[in-house]
Write a protein that holds these residues in place. Structure first.
Motif, short mmCIF file in Angstrom:
data_model
loop_
_atom_site.label_atom_id
_atom_site.label_comp_id
_atom_site.label_asym_id
_atom_site.label_seq_id
_atom_site.Cartn_x
_atom_site.Cartn_y
_atom_site.Cartn_z
N VAL A 123 0.81 -1.21 0.00
CA VAL A 123 0.00 0.00 0.00
C VAL A 123 0.85 1.27 0.00
N THR A 124 1.90 1.28 0.81
CA THR A 124 2.77 2.45 0.89
C THR A 124 3.43 2.75 -0.45
N GLU A 125 3.97 1.70 -1.06
CA GLU A 125 4.63 1.87 -2.37
C GLU A 125 3.63 2.25 -3.44
N LEU A 126 2.41 1.68 -3.36
CA LEU A 126 1.37 1.98 -4.34
C LEU A 126 0.98 3.45 -4.28
N LYS A 127 0.86 4.00 -3.07
CA LYS A 127 0.52 5.41 -2.92
C LYS A 127 1.59 6.30 -3.54
N LEU A 128 2.85 5.93 -3.36
CA LEU A 128 3.95 6.70 -3.93
C LEU A 128 3.92 6.65 -5.46
N ILE A 129 3.62 5.46 -6.00
CA ILE A 129 3.55 5.30 -7.46
C ILE A 129 2.41 6.13 -8.03
N LEU A 130 1.23 6.08 -7.39
CA LEU A 130 0.08 6.83 -7.87
C LEU A 130 0.34 8.33 -7.82
N ALA A 131 1.05 8.78 -6.76
CA ALA A 131 1.41 10.19 -6.65
C ALA A 131 2.38 10.58 -7.76
N GLU A 132 3.32 9.67 -8.06
CA GLU A 132 4.30 9.92 -9.12
C GLU A 132 3.62 9.99 -10.48
#
Length: 210
Positions: A91-100
């Protein structure tokens, strides 16, 4: 058949350019959906082919089949990923990817609405109507269902690689392929894309809920 290859790989190339090269979801949307919308229109204009007959695609049976299969897809996707969330998602990595990817803020709401309401319509029209009819001129109905489903699932791999943990990101392509086969079969059996559009929309709703 060779003349169909650019049409089969075109959507994947658009996703690659948008997500991998530009690393931006809005740009990806413009490229990808621009292809799905305008390529068939241009080809129909040049070739003078008859466009889709909406009346032919509307029937009570198609509505019920689409709704029933869509509910099954929704429950399978939402329930399955919710149960396996800790295993398949970071989830943490996914949020970063979506923000990117600029998939943040108020834009998210509009993109979600687009994915639920417009995406199924354009994808089903492109794969289960436009490409379906063009391939059916060269190969059998069974081969058409397999080919369209393969190239439909191909570009999903580009996003699934980032969203799910390995090996689930690769494994997740197979359900997409199976969904493509089911929707292509509905198109073949009912001679309509109504059922596949409704079913696809509810499947996308399950993904957005997750």
């Amino acid at each position: 058949m060779k003349t169909r290859i650019p049409l089969l790989v075109g959507p994947t190339i658009m996703i690659y350019i948008g997500l991998i090269i530009f690393n931006n979801v809005p740009i990806t949307f413009l490229l990808f959906y621009g292809w799905l919308l305008f390529v068939p229109l241009i080809i129909y204009m040049i070739g003078g082919r008859q466009r889709i007959n909406l009346k032919k695609h509307l029937s009570v049976q198609s509505l019920w089949v689409g709704l029933t299969s869509g509910i099954i897809f929704f429950l399978a996707i939402f329930g399955g990923i919710t149960i396996l969330k800790d295993s398949v998602l970071n989830v943490t990595e996914l949020k970063l990817i979506l923000a990117e990817w600029n998939f943040t803020g108020n834009l998210v709401i509009w993109l979600m609405i687009f994915l639920i309401a417009i995406n199924p319509l354009l994808e089903e029209y492109y794969w289960r109507e436009f490409m379906y009819n063009r391939l059916l001129e060269k190969v059998s109905a069974r081969q058409t269902m397999v080919i369209t489903s393969f190239f439909y699932s191909l570009y999903h791999l580009l996003s699934l690689i980032f969203i799910f943990n390995f090996p689930f990101n690769v494994i997740a392509v197979f359900p997409v392929f199976i969904a493509g086969i089911i929707w292509a079969y509905l198109r073949f059996k009912l001679k309509s894309i109504t059922a596949s559009i409704i079913s696809h929309s509810l499947a996308d709703l399950g993904i957005m809920m997750v």
